[in-house]
Scaffold this active site. Structure first.
Site, PDB file in Angstrom:
ATOM      1  N   ARG A 235       0.865  -1.185   0.000  1.00 36.65           N
ATOM      2  CA  ARG A 235       0.000   0.000   0.000  1.00 36.65           C
ATOM      3  C   ARG A 235       0.898   1.231   0.000  1.00 36.65           C
ATOM      4  O   ARG A 235       1.899   1.271   0.722  1.00 36.65           O
ATOM      5  CB  ARG A 235      -0.924   0.031   1.226  1.00 36.65           C
ATOM      6  CG  ARG A 235      -2.173  -0.825   1.084  1.00 36.65           C
ATOM      7  CD  ARG A 235      -3.167  -0.269   0.044  1.00 36.65           C
ATOM      8  NE  ARG A 235      -4.326  -1.112  -0.145  1.00 36.65           N
ATOM      9  CZ  ARG A 235      -4.468  -2.038  -1.087  1.00 36.65           C
ATOM     10  NH1 ARG A 235      -3.490  -2.270  -1.943  1.00 36.65           N
ATOM     11  NH2 ARG A 235      -5.581  -2.738  -1.214  1.00 36.65           N
ATOM     12  N   ASP A 259       4.866  -0.344  -6.751  1.00 37.78           N
ATOM     13  CA  ASP A 259       3.663  -0.697  -7.509  1.00 37.78           C
ATOM     14  C   ASP A 259       2.456   0.062  -6.964  1.00 37.78           C
ATOM     15  O   ASP A 259       1.374  -0.017  -7.518  1.00 37.78           O
ATOM     16  CB  ASP A 259       3.412  -2.213  -7.418  1.00 37.78           C
ATOM     17  CG  ASP A 259       2.266  -2.654  -8.321  1.00 37.78           C
ATOM     18  OD1 ASP A 259       2.255  -2.233  -9.503  1.00 37.78           O
ATOM     19  OD2 ASP A 259       1.375  -3.390  -7.852  1.00 37.78           O
TER      20      ASP A 259
HETATM   21  P1  NAD Z   1      -2.234 -10.991   4.623  1.00 30.82           P
HETATM   22  O1  NAD Z   1      -3.295 -10.492   5.527  1.00 30.82           O
HETATM   23  O2  NAD Z   1      -2.277 -12.417   4.183  1.00 30.82           O
HETATM   24  O3  NAD Z   1      -0.797 -10.739   5.287  1.00 30.82           O
HETATM   25  C1  NAD Z   1      -0.443  -9.551   5.926  1.00 30.82           C
HETATM   26  C2  NAD Z   1       0.588  -9.897   6.990  1.00 30.82           C
HETATM   27  O4  NAD Z   1       1.051  -8.686   7.568  1.00 30.82           O
HETATM   28  C3  NAD Z   1       0.022 -10.774   8.117  1.00 30.82           C
HETATM   29  O5  NAD Z   1       0.849 -11.893   8.338  1.00 30.82           O
HETATM   30  C4  NAD Z   1       0.029  -9.834   9.323  1.00 30.82           C
HETATM   31  O6  NAD Z   1       0.280 -10.501  10.560  1.00 30.82           O
HETATM   32  C5  NAD Z   1       1.173  -8.914   8.966  1.00 30.82           C
HETATM   33  N1  NAD Z   1       1.142  -7.649   9.682  1.00 30.82           N
HETATM   34  C6  NAD Z   1       0.065  -6.951  10.128  1.00 30.82           C
HETATM   35  N2  NAD Z   1       0.476  -5.834  10.768  1.00 30.82           N
HETATM   36  C7  NAD Z   1       1.824  -5.847  10.721  1.00 30.82           C
HETATM   37  C8  NAD Z   1       2.827  -4.977  11.223  1.00 30.82           C
HETATM   38  N3  NAD Z   1       2.503  -3.877  11.909  1.00 30.82           N
HETATM   39  N4  NAD Z   1       4.118  -5.293  10.992  1.00 30.82           N
HETATM   40  C9  NAD Z   1       4.445  -6.420  10.317  1.00 30.82           C
HETATM   41  N5  NAD Z   1       3.550  -7.293   9.833  1.00 30.82           N
HETATM   42  C10 NAD Z   1       2.249  -7.000  10.027  1.00 30.82           C
HETATM   43  O7  NAD Z   1      -2.232  -9.999   3.375  1.00 30.82           O
HETATM   44  P2  NAD Z   1      -1.699 -10.299   1.920  1.00 30.82           P
HETATM   45  O8  NAD Z   1      -2.802 -10.910   1.108  1.00 30.82           O
HETATM   46  O9  NAD Z   1      -0.387 -10.975   2.015  1.00 30.82           O
HETATM   47  O10 NAD Z   1      -1.527  -8.803   1.376  1.00 30.82           O
HETATM   48  C11 NAD Z   1      -0.468  -7.985   1.828  1.00 30.82           C
HETATM   49  C12 NAD Z   1      -0.622  -6.595   1.237  1.00 30.82           C
HETATM   50  O11 NAD Z   1      -0.562  -6.640  -0.190  1.00 30.82           O
HETATM   51  C13 NAD Z   1      -1.947  -5.910   1.581  1.00 30.82           C
HETATM   52  O12 NAD Z   1      -1.650  -4.657   2.146  1.00 30.82           O
HETATM   53  C14 NAD Z   1      -2.622  -5.677   0.281  1.00 30.82           C
HETATM   54  O13 NAD Z   1      -3.256  -4.438   0.259  1.00 30.82           O
HETATM   55  C15 NAD Z   1      -1.475  -5.697  -0.719  1.00 30.82           C
HETATM   56  N6  NAD Z   1      -1.924  -6.136  -2.060  1.00 30.82           N
HETATM   57  C16 NAD Z   1      -1.393  -5.545  -3.150  1.00 30.82           C
HETATM   58  C17 NAD Z   1      -1.793  -5.953  -4.428  1.00 30.82           C
HETATM   59  C18 NAD Z   1      -1.202  -5.340  -5.673  1.00 30.82           C
HETATM   60  O14 NAD Z   1      -1.753  -5.537  -6.768  1.00 30.82           O
HETATM   61  N7  NAD Z   1      -0.104  -4.617  -5.593  1.00 30.82           N
HETATM   62  C19 NAD Z   1      -2.752  -6.961  -4.567  1.00 30.82           C
HETATM   63  C20 NAD Z   1      -3.252  -7.570  -3.418  1.00 30.82           C
HETATM   64  C21 NAD Z   1      -2.843  -7.140  -2.161  1.00 30.82           C
END
Ligand code: NAD
Length: 331
Positions: A235, A259
Protein backbone atom coordinates in the site's frame (compact mmCIF):
# COMPACT_ATOMS: atom_id res chain seq x y z
CA UNK A 1 -30.26 -11.27 -10.28
CA UNK A 2 -29.28 -8.13 -12.23
CA UNK A 3 -25.86 -6.80 -11.27
CA UNK A 4 -24.28 -3.45 -12.23
CA UNK A 5 -20.51 -3.93 -12.51
CA UNK A 6 -18.58 -0.69 -11.90
CA UNK A 7 -14.92 0.20 -12.60
CA UNK A 8 -15.07 -2.46 -15.26
CA UNK A 9 -12.18 -2.33 -17.74
CA UNK A 10 -12.31 -4.38 -20.97
CA UNK A 11 -10.04 -7.05 -19.41
CA UNK A 12 -12.46 -7.39 -16.44
CA UNK A 13 -15.43 -7.63 -18.79
CA UNK A 14 -13.79 -10.38 -20.87
CA UNK A 15 -13.09 -12.53 -17.80
CA UNK A 16 -16.44 -11.86 -16.11
CA UNK A 17 -18.40 -12.55 -19.32
CA UNK A 18 -16.69 -15.93 -19.65
CA UNK A 19 -17.39 -16.83 -16.02
CA UNK A 20 -21.03 -15.65 -16.06
CA UNK A 21 -21.81 -17.69 -19.19
CA UNK A 22 -22.06 -20.70 -16.89
CA UNK A 23 -24.34 -18.87 -14.43
CA UNK A 24 -27.64 -18.05 -16.19
CA UNK A 25 -29.30 -16.84 -12.98
CA UNK A 26 -27.00 -13.79 -12.96
CA UNK A 27 -27.08 -10.99 -15.52
CA UNK A 28 -24.14 -8.57 -15.55
CA UNK A 29 -24.15 -5.03 -16.99
CA UNK A 30 -20.76 -3.36 -17.33
CA UNK A 31 -19.89 0.26 -16.53
CA UNK A 32 -16.37 1.62 -16.93
CA UNK A 33 -17.08 4.47 -14.49
CA UNK A 34 -16.50 4.17 -10.76
CA UNK A 35 -19.44 3.95 -8.39
CA UNK A 36 -19.73 7.21 -6.45
CA UNK A 37 -22.38 9.79 -5.60
CA UNK A 38 -22.00 11.14 -9.19
CA UNK A 39 -22.75 7.79 -10.82
CA UNK A 40 -25.09 6.10 -8.32
CA UNK A 41 -28.20 6.71 -10.43
CA UNK A 42 -26.81 4.13 -12.88
CA UNK A 43 -27.76 1.47 -10.32
CA UNK A 44 -31.52 2.02 -10.82
CA UNK A 45 -33.23 -1.24 -11.72
CA UNK A 46 -30.43 -3.49 -10.47
CA UNK A 47 -30.44 -5.92 -7.52
CA UNK A 48 -26.72 -5.76 -6.71
CA UNK A 49 -23.52 -3.90 -7.60
CA UNK A 50 -19.94 -5.05 -8.05
CA UNK A 51 -17.08 -2.63 -7.35
CA UNK A 52 -13.27 -2.33 -7.24
CA UNK A 53 -10.61 -0.57 -5.17
CA UNK A 54 -11.28 3.06 -6.15
CA UNK A 55 -15.09 3.15 -6.07
CA UNK A 56 -16.31 5.46 -3.34
CA UNK A 57 -19.12 3.67 -1.51
CA UNK A 58 -19.77 6.06 1.33
CA UNK A 59 -22.82 6.47 3.57
CA UNK A 60 -24.60 8.67 1.02
CA UNK A 61 -24.14 6.12 -1.80
CA UNK A 62 -25.17 3.26 0.50
CA UNK A 63 -28.39 5.07 1.40
CA UNK A 64 -29.17 5.59 -2.29
CA UNK A 65 -28.50 1.92 -3.06
CA UNK A 66 -30.74 0.79 -0.18
CA UNK A 67 -33.54 3.15 -1.25
CA UNK A 68 -33.39 1.66 -4.76
CA UNK A 69 -33.55 -2.00 -3.80
CA UNK A 70 -29.86 -2.98 -3.94
CA UNK A 71 -29.14 -5.74 -1.42
CA UNK A 72 -25.52 -6.69 -2.15
CA UNK A 73 -22.14 -5.13 -2.94
CA UNK A 74 -19.73 -7.68 -4.40
CA UNK A 75 -16.24 -6.21 -4.21
CA UNK A 76 -13.78 -7.62 -6.74
CA UNK A 77 -10.84 -6.95 -4.41
CA UNK A 78 -9.61 -7.86 -0.95
CA UNK A 79 -9.49 -4.39 0.64
CA UNK A 80 -12.73 -2.71 1.75
CA UNK A 81 -11.51 0.64 3.10
CA UNK A 82 -13.61 2.36 0.37
CA UNK A 83 -16.93 0.97 1.69
CA UNK A 84 -18.78 2.24 4.75
CA UNK A 85 -19.42 -1.21 6.20
CA UNK A 86 -21.44 -0.07 9.18
CA UNK A 87 -23.70 2.05 6.97
CA UNK A 88 -24.16 -0.98 4.71
CA UNK A 89 -25.06 -3.15 7.69
CA UNK A 90 -27.55 -0.58 8.95
CA UNK A 91 -29.09 -0.43 5.46
CA UNK A 92 -29.23 -4.24 5.27
CA UNK A 93 -26.86 -4.37 2.31
CA UNK A 94 -24.45 -7.30 2.40
CA UNK A 95 -20.84 -6.64 1.36
CA UNK A 96 -18.69 -9.46 -0.04
CA UNK A 97 -15.03 -9.43 -1.07
CA UNK A 98 -12.34 -11.61 -2.69
CA UNK A 99 -9.79 -12.10 0.08
CA UNK A 100 -6.89 -13.77 -1.71
CA UNK A 101 -6.74 -13.26 -5.44
CA UNK A 102 -3.42 -14.88 -6.23
CA UNK A 103 -0.70 -14.03 -3.70
CA UNK A 104 1.77 -15.50 -6.19
CA UNK A 105 0.96 -12.75 -8.71
CA UNK A 106 1.94 -9.93 -6.35
CA UNK A 107 4.98 -11.81 -5.00
CA UNK A 108 6.25 -12.44 -8.53
CA UNK A 109 5.71 -8.78 -9.41
CA UNK A 110 7.85 -7.75 -6.42
CA UNK A 111 10.58 -10.02 -7.79
CA UNK A 112 10.12 -8.48 -11.26
CA UNK A 113 10.76 -5.03 -9.74
CA UNK A 114 13.87 -6.32 -7.94
CA UNK A 115 15.31 -7.82 -11.11
CA UNK A 116 14.42 -4.81 -13.26
CA UNK A 117 16.10 -2.39 -10.86
CA UNK A 118 19.10 -4.65 -10.37
CA UNK A 119 19.80 -5.58 -14.01
CA UNK A 120 18.37 -2.30 -15.36
CA UNK A 121 16.32 -3.94 -18.08
CA UNK A 122 14.08 -0.84 -18.14
CA UNK A 123 17.08 1.17 -19.37
CA UNK A 124 18.61 -1.56 -21.54
CA UNK A 125 15.32 -1.92 -23.45
CA UNK A 126 15.41 1.71 -24.63
CA UNK A 127 19.16 1.69 -25.36
CA UNK A 128 18.99 -1.35 -27.58
CA UNK A 129 15.96 0.07 -29.45
CA UNK A 130 18.15 3.04 -30.35
CA UNK A 131 21.11 0.92 -31.40
CA UNK A 132 23.08 1.66 -28.22
CA UNK A 133 24.73 -1.53 -26.99
CA UNK A 134 27.10 0.10 -24.49
CA UNK A 135 27.03 -1.51 -21.02
CA UNK A 136 28.25 1.46 -18.98
CA UNK A 137 25.55 2.27 -16.40
CA UNK A 138 23.91 -1.16 -16.56
CA UNK A 139 26.06 -2.91 -13.94
CA UNK A 140 24.03 -5.22 -11.69
CA UNK A 141 24.73 -7.57 -8.79
CA UNK A 142 24.10 -11.23 -8.05
CA UNK A 143 20.96 -11.60 -5.95
CA UNK A 144 22.18 -14.98 -4.71
CA UNK A 145 23.61 -14.72 -1.18
CA UNK A 146 22.20 -11.22 -0.64
CA UNK A 147 20.11 -10.52 2.45
CA UNK A 148 16.45 -9.84 1.73
CA UNK A 149 14.15 -8.38 4.39
CA UNK A 150 10.42 -9.09 4.22
CA UNK A 151 8.00 -7.11 6.40
CA UNK A 152 4.68 -8.95 6.60
CA UNK A 153 4.71 -12.67 5.92
CA UNK A 154 1.04 -13.34 5.23
CA UNK A 155 -0.17 -14.79 1.95
CA UNK A 156 1.90 -12.57 -0.37
CA UNK A 157 4.94 -12.18 1.91
CA UNK A 158 5.17 -15.94 2.31
CA UNK A 159 5.10 -16.49 -1.47
CA UNK A 160 7.76 -13.79 -1.85
CA UNK A 161 10.05 -15.35 0.79
CA UNK A 162 9.82 -18.76 -0.90
CA UNK A 163 10.92 -17.27 -4.22
CA UNK A 164 13.83 -15.41 -2.62
CA UNK A 165 14.96 -18.58 -0.82
CA UNK A 166 14.97 -20.17 -4.28
CA UNK A 167 17.35 -17.44 -5.43
CA UNK A 168 19.69 -18.51 -2.61
CA UNK A 169 19.15 -15.41 -0.48
CA UNK A 170 19.34 -15.07 3.28
CA UNK A 171 15.74 -14.07 4.10
CA UNK A 172 14.97 -12.03 7.22
CA UNK A 173 11.32 -11.71 8.20
CA UNK A 174 9.33 -9.45 10.47
CA UNK A 175 5.67 -10.03 11.27
CA UNK A 176 3.50 -9.52 14.34
CA UNK A 177 2.51 -13.19 13.97
CA UNK A 178 5.39 -15.29 12.59
CA UNK A 179 4.81 -18.25 10.28
CA UNK A 180 6.73 -21.42 11.22
CA UNK A 181 6.47 -22.79 7.67
CA UNK A 182 8.93 -20.10 6.63
CA UNK A 183 11.32 -20.98 9.44
CA UNK A 184 11.23 -24.58 8.13
CA UNK A 185 12.55 -23.40 4.76
CA UNK A 186 15.37 -21.41 6.34
CA UNK A 187 13.88 -17.92 6.74
CA UNK A 188 14.82 -16.12 9.96
CA UNK A 189 12.38 -14.02 12.00
CA UNK A 190 14.04 -11.03 13.57
CA UNK A 191 13.26 -7.59 15.02
CA UNK A 192 12.80 -4.61 12.74
CA UNK A 193 16.13 -3.03 13.75
CA UNK A 194 18.10 -6.09 12.58
CA UNK A 195 16.03 -6.37 9.43
CA UNK A 196 16.75 -2.72 8.62
CA UNK A 197 20.49 -2.92 9.36
CA UNK A 198 21.18 -6.22 7.55
CA UNK A 199 18.98 -6.12 4.44
CA UNK A 200 20.30 -5.36 0.96
CA UNK A 201 16.76 -5.56 -0.37
CA UNK A 202 13.65 -4.78 1.67
CA UNK A 203 10.17 -5.72 0.45
CA UNK A 204 6.92 -4.61 2.10
CA UNK A 205 4.02 -7.06 2.39
CA UNK A 206 2.17 -5.87 5.50
CA UNK A 207 -1.22 -4.10 5.45
CA UNK A 208 -1.60 -0.36 5.86
CA UNK A 209 -2.76 0.53 9.36
CA UNK A 210 -1.91 3.01 12.09
CA UNK A 211 1.26 1.11 13.06
CA UNK A 212 2.56 0.75 9.49
CA UNK A 213 1.67 4.19 8.08
CA UNK A 214 4.91 5.74 6.71
CA UNK A 215 6.91 2.79 8.07
CA UNK A 216 9.61 3.72 5.57
CA UNK A 217 10.61 7.22 6.62
CA UNK A 218 13.79 9.14 7.34
CA UNK A 219 14.16 7.49 10.74
CA UNK A 220 13.86 3.87 9.52
CA UNK A 221 15.94 4.67 6.42
CA UNK A 222 18.76 6.01 8.62
CA UNK A 223 19.09 2.49 10.10
CA UNK A 224 19.48 0.84 6.69
CA UNK A 225 22.51 0.10 4.53
CA UNK A 226 23.60 2.79 2.09
CA UNK A 227 22.21 1.93 -1.33
CA UNK A 228 19.42 -0.30 0.02
CA UNK A 229 16.74 -1.47 -2.42
CA UNK A 230 13.16 -0.79 -1.26
CA UNK A 231 10.22 -2.57 -2.90
CA UNK A 232 6.60 -1.67 -2.14
CA UNK A 233 3.82 -3.70 -3.73
CA UNK A 234 1.57 -3.40 -0.69
CA UNK A 235 0.00 0.00 0.00
CA UNK A 236 1.39 3.39 -0.99
CA UNK A 237 1.21 5.03 2.42
CA UNK A 238 3.68 2.53 3.89
CA UNK A 239 6.35 4.77 2.35
CA UNK A 240 6.79 8.47 3.05
CA UNK A 241 7.34 9.47 -0.56
CA UNK A 242 9.02 12.83 0.12
CA UNK A 243 11.48 11.27 2.59
CA UNK A 244 12.16 8.46 0.11
CA UNK A 245 13.04 11.11 -2.48
CA UNK A 246 15.41 12.77 0.01
CA UNK A 247 17.06 9.37 0.52
CA UNK A 248 17.35 8.85 -3.25
CA UNK A 249 19.26 12.17 -3.49
CA UNK A 250 21.76 11.13 -0.79
CA UNK A 251 22.13 7.57 -2.12
CA UNK A 252 20.73 5.99 1.05
CA UNK A 253 18.12 4.39 -1.21
CA UNK A 254 19.97 2.91 -4.17
CA UNK A 255 16.92 1.43 -5.85
CA UNK A 256 13.20 2.04 -5.39
CA UNK A 257 10.46 -0.15 -6.86
CA UNK A 258 6.86 0.95 -6.32
CA UNK A 259 3.66 -0.70 -7.51
CA UNK A 260 1.59 1.47 -5.18
CA UNK A 261 1.65 5.15 -4.28
CA UNK A 262 -0.04 7.04 -1.46
CA UNK A 263 -1.92 9.40 -3.82
CA UNK A 264 -2.50 6.81 -6.54
CA UNK A 265 -6.31 7.13 -6.57
CA UNK A 266 -6.31 10.09 -8.93
CA UNK A 267 -3.65 8.61 -11.25
CA UNK A 268 -3.65 4.83 -11.48
CA UNK A 269 -5.81 2.58 -13.69
CA UNK A 270 -6.36 5.41 -16.21
CA UNK A 271 -4.49 6.57 -19.31
CA UNK A 272 -2.99 9.84 -18.07
CA UNK A 273 -0.57 10.24 -20.99
CA UNK A 274 -2.30 13.39 -22.30
CA UNK A 275 -2.73 14.98 -18.87
CA UNK A 276 -0.41 17.02 -16.67
CA UNK A 277 -0.32 14.99 -13.46
CA UNK A 278 -0.93 17.44 -10.61
CA UNK A 279 1.42 15.78 -8.15
CA UNK A 280 4.95 17.15 -8.03
CA UNK A 281 6.22 14.44 -5.66
CA UNK A 282 5.06 11.72 -8.04
CA UNK A 283 6.44 13.57 -11.07
CA UNK A 284 9.81 13.99 -9.36
CA UNK A 285 9.90 10.31 -8.41
CA UNK A 286 9.56 9.35 -12.07
CA UNK A 287 12.70 11.28 -13.03
CA UNK A 288 15.15 9.06 -11.10
CA UNK A 289 16.89 6.40 -13.21
CA UNK A 290 16.94 4.03 -10.22
CA UNK A 291 13.19 4.22 -9.55
CA UNK A 292 10.69 1.94 -11.27
CA UNK A 293 6.99 2.65 -10.77
CA UNK A 294 4.19 0.39 -11.99
CA UNK A 295 0.51 1.31 -11.71
CA UNK A 296 -0.84 -1.17 -9.14
CA UNK A 297 -0.45 -4.12 -11.50
CA UNK A 298 0.99 -6.58 -8.99
CA UNK A 299 -2.23 -8.59 -8.98
CA UNK A 300 -2.71 -8.34 -12.74
CA UNK A 301 -2.32 -11.86 -14.09
CA UNK A 302 -4.89 -13.95 -15.96
CA UNK A 303 -4.96 -16.38 -13.03
CA UNK A 304 -5.85 -13.59 -10.61
CA UNK A 305 -8.53 -12.14 -12.93
CA UNK A 306 -10.10 -15.60 -13.34
CA UNK A 307 -10.07 -16.10 -9.58
CA UNK A 308 -11.63 -12.66 -8.98
CA UNK A 309 -14.39 -13.36 -11.55
CA UNK A 310 -15.32 -16.82 -10.26
CA UNK A 311 -15.19 -15.77 -6.60
CA UNK A 312 -17.32 -12.68 -7.27
CA UNK A 313 -19.93 -14.85 -8.97
CA UNK A 314 -19.80 -17.39 -6.13
CA UNK A 315 -20.42 -14.51 -3.71
CA UNK A 316 -23.40 -13.29 -5.73
CA UNK A 317 -24.85 -16.80 -5.98
CA UNK A 318 -24.45 -17.32 -2.22
CA UNK A 319 -26.26 -14.01 -1.71
CA UNK A 320 -29.10 -14.88 -4.10
CA UNK A 321 -29.54 -18.29 -2.48
CA UNK A 322 -29.20 -16.80 1.04
CA UNK A 323 -26.42 -19.27 1.83
CA UNK A 324 -23.70 -18.61 4.41
CA UNK A 325 -20.52 -17.17 2.88
CA UNK A 326 -17.13 -16.76 4.57
CA UNK A 327 -16.38 -13.82 2.29
CA UNK A 328 -19.27 -11.78 3.70
CA UNK A 329 -17.73 -8.75 5.43
CA UNK A 330 -20.72 -7.52 7.46
CA UNK A 331 -22.64 -10.57 8.69
P1 NAD B 1 -2.23 -10.99 4.62
O1 NAD B 1 -3.29 -10.49 5.53
O2 NAD B 1 -2.28 -12.42 4.18
O3 NAD B 1 -0.80 -10.74 5.29
C1 NAD B 1 -0.44 -9.55 5.93
C2 NAD B 1 0.59 -9.90 6.99
O4 NAD B 1 1.05 -8.69 7.57
C3 NAD B 1 0.02 -10.77 8.12
O5 NAD B 1 0.85 -11.89 8.34
C4 NAD B 1 0.03 -9.83 9.32
O6 NAD B 1 0.28 -10.50 10.56
C5 NAD B 1 1.17 -8.91 8.97
N1 NAD B 1 1.14 -7.65 9.68
C6 NAD B 1 0.06 -6.95 10.13
N2 NAD B 1 0.48 -5.83 10.77
C7 NAD B 1 1.82 -5.85 10.72
C8 NAD B 1 2.83 -4.98 11.22
N3 NAD B 1 2.50 -3.88 11.91
N4 NAD B 1 4.12 -5.29 10.99
C9 NAD B 1 4.44 -6.42 10.32
N5 NAD B 1 3.55 -7.29 9.83
C10 NAD B 1 2.25 -7.00 10.03
O7 NAD B 1 -2.23 -10.00 3.37
P2 NAD B 1 -1.70 -10.30 1.92
O8 NAD B 1 -2.80 -10.91 1.11
O9 NAD B 1 -0.39 -10.98 2.01
O10 NAD B 1 -1.53 -8.80 1.38
C11 NAD B 1 -0.47 -7.98 1.83
C12 NAD B 1 -0.62 -6.60 1.24
O11 NAD B 1 -0.56 -6.64 -0.19
C13 NAD B 1 -1.95 -5.91 1.58
O12 NAD B 1 -1.65 -4.66 2.15
C14 NAD B 1 -2.62 -5.68 0.28
O13 NAD B 1 -3.26 -4.44 0.26
C15 NAD B 1 -1.48 -5.70 -0.72
N6 NAD B 1 -1.92 -6.14 -2.06
C16 NAD B 1 -1.39 -5.54 -3.15
C17 NAD B 1 -1.79 -5.95 -4.43
C18 NAD B 1 -1.20 -5.34 -5.67
O14 NAD B 1 -1.75 -5.54 -6.77
N7 NAD B 1 -0.10 -4.62 -5.59
C19 NAD B 1 -2.75 -6.96 -4.57
C20 NAD B 1 -3.25 -7.57 -3.42
C21 NAD B 1 -2.84 -7.14 -2.16
Amino acid sequence: MKVAVFSCKPYDQRTLSKAVAETPSIELSYFESRLSSETMTLTNGFDAVSCFVNDNIDRHVIQYLADHGITAIALRCAGFNNVDLSAAKAANIKVYHVPDYSPTSVAEHAVALIMTLNRKTHRAYHRVKEGNFALEGLLGFNVQSRTVGCIGTGRIGQAFCRIMRGFGCRVLCYDISPNNDLVDIGCEYTDLETLYSDSDILSLHCPLNASTHHLINKNSLSKMKDGVMIINTSRGALVNAQEAIDALYTGKIGYLGLDVYEQENSIFFEDMSSHIIQDSVFQLMLTFPNVVVTGHQGYFTQEALDHIATTTLDNLIAHAEEKPCLRLLNP
